[in-house]
Design an enzyme around this catalytic site. Structure first.
Site, PDB file in Angstrom:
ATOM      1  N   HIS A 114      21.119 -37.974  15.454  1.00  0.00           N
ATOM      2  CA  HIS A 114      21.314 -36.662  16.070  1.00  0.00           C
ATOM      3  C   HIS A 114      22.714 -36.128  15.766  1.00  0.00           C
ATOM      4  O   HIS A 114      22.887 -34.940  15.468  1.00  0.00           O
ATOM      5  CB  HIS A 114      21.109 -36.744  17.591  1.00  0.00           C
ATOM      6  CG  HIS A 114      19.682 -36.603  18.015  1.00  0.00           C
ATOM      7  ND1 HIS A 114      18.737 -37.560  17.755  1.00  0.00           N
ATOM      8  CD2 HIS A 114      19.032 -35.603  18.686  1.00  0.00           C
ATOM      9  CE1 HIS A 114      17.567 -37.175  18.242  1.00  0.00           C
ATOM     10  NE2 HIS A 114      17.721 -35.983  18.806  1.00  0.00           N
ATOM     11  N   HIS A 181      23.508 -44.022  22.324  1.00  0.00           N
ATOM     12  CA  HIS A 181      24.398 -44.534  21.283  1.00  0.00           C
ATOM     13  C   HIS A 181      25.742 -44.946  21.848  1.00  0.00           C
ATOM     14  O   HIS A 181      26.118 -44.557  22.963  1.00  0.00           O
ATOM     15  CB  HIS A 181      24.632 -43.462  20.207  1.00  0.00           C
ATOM     16  CG  HIS A 181      23.443 -43.172  19.358  1.00  0.00           C
ATOM     17  ND1 HIS A 181      23.043 -43.984  18.336  1.00  0.00           N
ATOM     18  CD2 HIS A 181      22.565 -42.132  19.390  1.00  0.00           C
ATOM     19  CE1 HIS A 181      21.966 -43.467  17.754  1.00  0.00           C
ATOM     20  NE2 HIS A 181      21.658 -42.348  18.386  1.00  0.00           N
TER      21      HIS A 181
END
Length: 216
Positions: A114, A181
């Protein structure tokens, strides 16, 4: 460098990264509504961003941007997937349960797909904003031009460029806040996205072959 030697150097860095990432996630969790973070996640999902990018076909002067942009998105998807499969860094244990992996590579954390995607988009818009200069009159004009381009000189509006950078930054940060993340994953993804934008706009310019003469 042997695997054991590499682990001696990399291990402490990853440990600090994990600790900092968890601290950020824990500190922000009580204050940020999950639906906002999930909205940012969906807005940067390839399954959403790629079809939306096709709307550039509505503006002929922006078609010179479309080819390297779409090819860059595809390159980013493939390259990030390969890197994930090479490093195979597990995602944080506190990852938000709403995540749905589209492919097997999505189970891994490094780098953030992303983050690479949104920074690729932001950098591409930034670099391309100084390239497209066409008058907003005549048959090439479309309603999309009024949203994106300045009525006087035809360049991409400065506020559009700023808005895209803000969206990219917030989306990248949201990956840490959602627990998707670690910080290093996002930082690596952001740097990768910018480099991919430079590569796409330099080497993937096939617009003249596809659309003929373009506005520059």
């Amino acid at each position: 460098m042997s695997p054991s030697t590499a682990a001696i150097f990399v291990g402490p860095i990853l440990a600090v990264d994990a600790a900092v990432s968890r601290a950020i996630h824990t500190a922000a969790k009580p204050f940020l509504p999950p639906f906002l973070l999930l909205f940012l996640e969906i807005s940067a999902d390839f399954r959403f961003s790629f079809p939306v990018s096709l709307s550039l076909l509505l503006s002929p002067p922006l078609r010179s941007f479309l080819v390297p942009f779409l090819l860059g998105l595809l390159f980013d998807l493939i390259f990030v997937g390969l890197v994930k499969l090479i490093f195979r860094r597990a995602r944080p244990a506190y990852n938000h349960p709403s995540m749905s992996a589209a492919v097997s590579a999505d189970h891994y954390s490094f780098p953030s797909g992303h983050a690479s995607r949104v920074f690729f988009v932001a950098a591409s818009v930034h670099f391309f904003s100084a390239v497209v200069k066409a008058p907003m009159v005549g048959p090439t004009y479309s309603f999309l031009d009024g949203w994106i381009r300045d009525h006087n000189d035809g360049v991409v509006k400065g506020e559009v460029v700023v808005a895209v950078w803000i969206w990219a930054t917030l989306t990248a940060i949201s990956r840490i806040l959602l627990g998707r993340h670690y910080v290093l994953d996002v930082a690596a993804g952001a740097c990768l996205g910018i480099l991919e934008a430079l590569f796409a706009l330099r080497f993937l310019r096939f617009d003249e072959l596809i659309f003929g003469r373009v506005f520059r």
